[in-house]
Design a protein around this motif. Structure first.
Motif, PDB file in Angstrom:
ATOM      1  N   HIS A 158     -52.342 -30.834  20.918  1.00  0.00           N
ATOM      2  CA  HIS A 158     -52.268 -30.554  22.358  1.00  0.00           C
ATOM      3  C   HIS A 158     -53.656 -30.210  22.908  1.00  0.00           C
ATOM      4  O   HIS A 158     -53.794 -29.984  24.105  1.00  0.00           O
ATOM      5  N   ARG A 159     -54.639 -30.162  22.055  1.00  0.00           N
ATOM      6  CA  ARG A 159     -56.004 -29.856  22.489  1.00  0.00           C
ATOM      7  C   ARG A 159     -56.627 -31.121  23.076  1.00  0.00           C
ATOM      8  O   ARG A 159     -56.926 -32.079  22.357  1.00  0.00           O
ATOM      9  N   SER A 160     -56.844 -31.131  24.370  1.00  0.00           N
ATOM     10  CA  SER A 160     -57.222 -32.368  25.072  1.00  0.00           C
ATOM     11  C   SER A 160     -58.584 -32.904  24.682  1.00  0.00           C
ATOM     12  O   SER A 160     -58.757 -34.122  24.542  1.00  0.00           O
TER      13      SER A 160
ATOM     14  N   LEU B 168     -49.648 -41.445  17.675  1.00  0.00           N
ATOM     15  CA  LEU B 168     -50.679 -40.408  17.733  1.00  0.00           C
ATOM     16  C   LEU B 168     -50.409 -39.323  18.770  1.00  0.00           C
ATOM     17  O   LEU B 168     -51.113 -38.309  18.799  1.00  0.00           O
ATOM     18  N   LYS B 169     -49.406 -39.487  19.594  1.00  0.00           N
ATOM     19  CA  LYS B 169     -49.215 -38.599  20.748  1.00  0.00           C
ATOM     20  C   LYS B 169     -48.928 -37.148  20.362  1.00  0.00           C
ATOM     21  O   LYS B 169     -49.183 -36.230  21.137  1.00  0.00           O
TER      22      LYS B 169
ATOM     23  N   LYS C 193     -51.072 -41.270  29.195  1.00  0.00           N
ATOM     24  CA  LYS C 193     -49.725 -41.486  29.736  1.00  0.00           C
ATOM     25  C   LYS C 193     -48.664 -41.171  28.687  1.00  0.00           C
ATOM     26  O   LYS C 193     -47.633 -40.547  29.000  1.00  0.00           O
ATOM     27  N   LEU C 194     -48.906 -41.586  27.459  1.00  0.00           N
ATOM     28  CA  LEU C 194     -47.940 -41.325  26.387  1.00  0.00           C
ATOM     29  C   LEU C 194     -47.822 -39.828  26.106  1.00  0.00           C
ATOM     30  O   LEU C 194     -46.719 -39.304  25.923  1.00  0.00           O
ATOM     31  N   VAL C 195     -48.961 -39.133  26.068  1.00  0.00           N
ATOM     32  CA  VAL C 195     -48.961 -37.697  25.817  1.00  0.00           C
ATOM     33  C   VAL C 195     -48.284 -36.952  26.969  1.00  0.00           C
ATOM     34  O   VAL C 195     -47.485 -36.035  26.747  1.00  0.00           O
ATOM     35  N   HIS C 196     -48.594 -37.354  28.195  1.00  0.00           N
ATOM     36  CA  HIS C 196     -48.012 -36.710  29.373  1.00  0.00           C
ATOM     37  C   HIS C 196     -46.484 -36.843  29.356  1.00  0.00           C
ATOM     38  O   HIS C 196     -45.757 -35.869  29.603  1.00  0.00           O
TER      39      HIS C 196
ATOM     40  N   LEU D 110     -59.581 -27.752  13.068  1.00  0.00           N
ATOM     41  CA  LEU D 110     -59.827 -28.559  14.257  1.00  0.00           C
ATOM     42  C   LEU D 110     -59.251 -27.927  15.525  1.00  0.00           C
ATOM     43  O   LEU D 110     -59.980 -27.627  16.466  1.00  0.00           O
ATOM     44  N   ARG D 111     -57.976 -27.666  15.542  1.00  0.00           N
ATOM     45  CA  ARG D 111     -57.341 -27.211  16.779  1.00  0.00           C
ATOM     46  C   ARG D 111     -57.759 -25.805  17.189  1.00  0.00           C
ATOM     47  O   ARG D 111     -57.967 -25.524  18.373  1.00  0.00           O
ATOM     48  N   ASP D 112     -57.903 -24.900  16.210  1.00  0.00           N
ATOM     49  CA  ASP D 112     -58.074 -23.481  16.531  1.00  0.00           C
ATOM     50  C   ASP D 112     -59.532 -23.021  16.559  1.00  0.00           C
ATOM     51  O   ASP D 112     -59.803 -21.825  16.665  1.00  0.00           O
TER      52      ASP D 112
END
Length: 246
Positions: free
Chosen positions: A197-199, A192-193, A226-229, A122-124
């Motif tokens: 890091h992949r938006s 889940l935060k 907001k939680l991720v930030h 998923l991420r890469d």
């Protein structure tokens, strides 16, 4: 030394009781940083053994008096997960060593799992697999509805394999998990935060998560942003201070 063994694996006691002696000399490293993870072959069966870093003095006092050790939590939480229908490698045993009256080192032994983690899938990837992301989200909703918050919920700690058109998920590194009868929306989204890091992937999963929960999609995504930030900014400050005080 305290040794607790799953009764199903009592035959492996001789090896387990010798583990603190042979861990440094034998086994194959899988991970070797703050904690150490090795692969061992016991009676023809592959076992994964995690040796937790020796904690500082204050933590040693806490683990010796009022809080369960990481090794014990890993063992007990694996059993709890399994009882709730959430797959995790079966726990075999845990060991707690003491130095005098204080806890010093913990070991957790589990069955091996040969599934891959989700980072590469998923991420890469330039274009992530939406069906895999959909089924992952369904799994995350199920886990939260059962009152489980994985303590470090990221793609490295979720393993998967494909069975026909269905993806099967297994969670690892569960010792910091929290179990509650009911999780609020805020608790679920906060859990889940760390996922990725992949938006674009994060937004896709959160939108799908909101759909499955019957929540307002835009409002849910706004809360998650907001939680991720906040989480990522906290991580940047930690990195900055570590550089100042190496």
């Amino acid at each position: 030394m305290k040794v607790v063994i799953n009764p199903k694996y009592e035959s492996e006691r001789p090896f387990i009781e010798q583990l603190p002696v042979i861990f440094k000399k034998e086994g194959e490293f899988i991970y070797n940083q703050r904690n150490q993870v090795k692969r061992f072959l016991i009676n023809g069966n592959e076992r994964i053994i995690k040796r937790y870093k020796t904690p500082g003095l204050i933590q040693r006092v806490i683990y010796s008096t009022i809080r369960k050790t990481k090794a014990r939590r890993a063992f007990e939480f694996a059993n709890k997960m399994s009882s709730l229908g959430i797959d995790t490698p079966e726990s075999i045993a845990y060991i707690e060593q003491k130095d005098g009256l204080l806890f010093s080192i913990g070991y957790f032994i589990a069955k091996a799992c040969y599934d891959k983690d989700l980072r590469n899938a998923l991420r890469d990837q330039d274009i992530f697999d939406k069906e895999l992301a959909n089924q992952l989200t369904t799994f995350l909703v199920l886990m939260h509805k059962k009152g489980v918050m994985h303590g470090d919920l990221n793609l490295s700690n979720i393993l998967y394999r494909k069975e026909n058109d269905h993806y099967h998920f297994t969670v690892i590194d569960t010792n910091r998990s929290i179990f509650k009868e009911h999780l609020t929306q805020r608790e679920c989204l906060n859990n889940l935060k760390r996922l990725t890091h992949r938006s674009d992937l994060m937004d896709y999963i959160i939108r799908r998560y909101a759909q499955l929960r019957g929540w307002n999609e835009e409002e849910t995504i706004s809360i998650e942003h907001k939680l991720v930030h906040r989480f990522e900014n906290k991580g940047k400050w930690k990195t900055y201070f570590k550089k100042l005080c190496p």
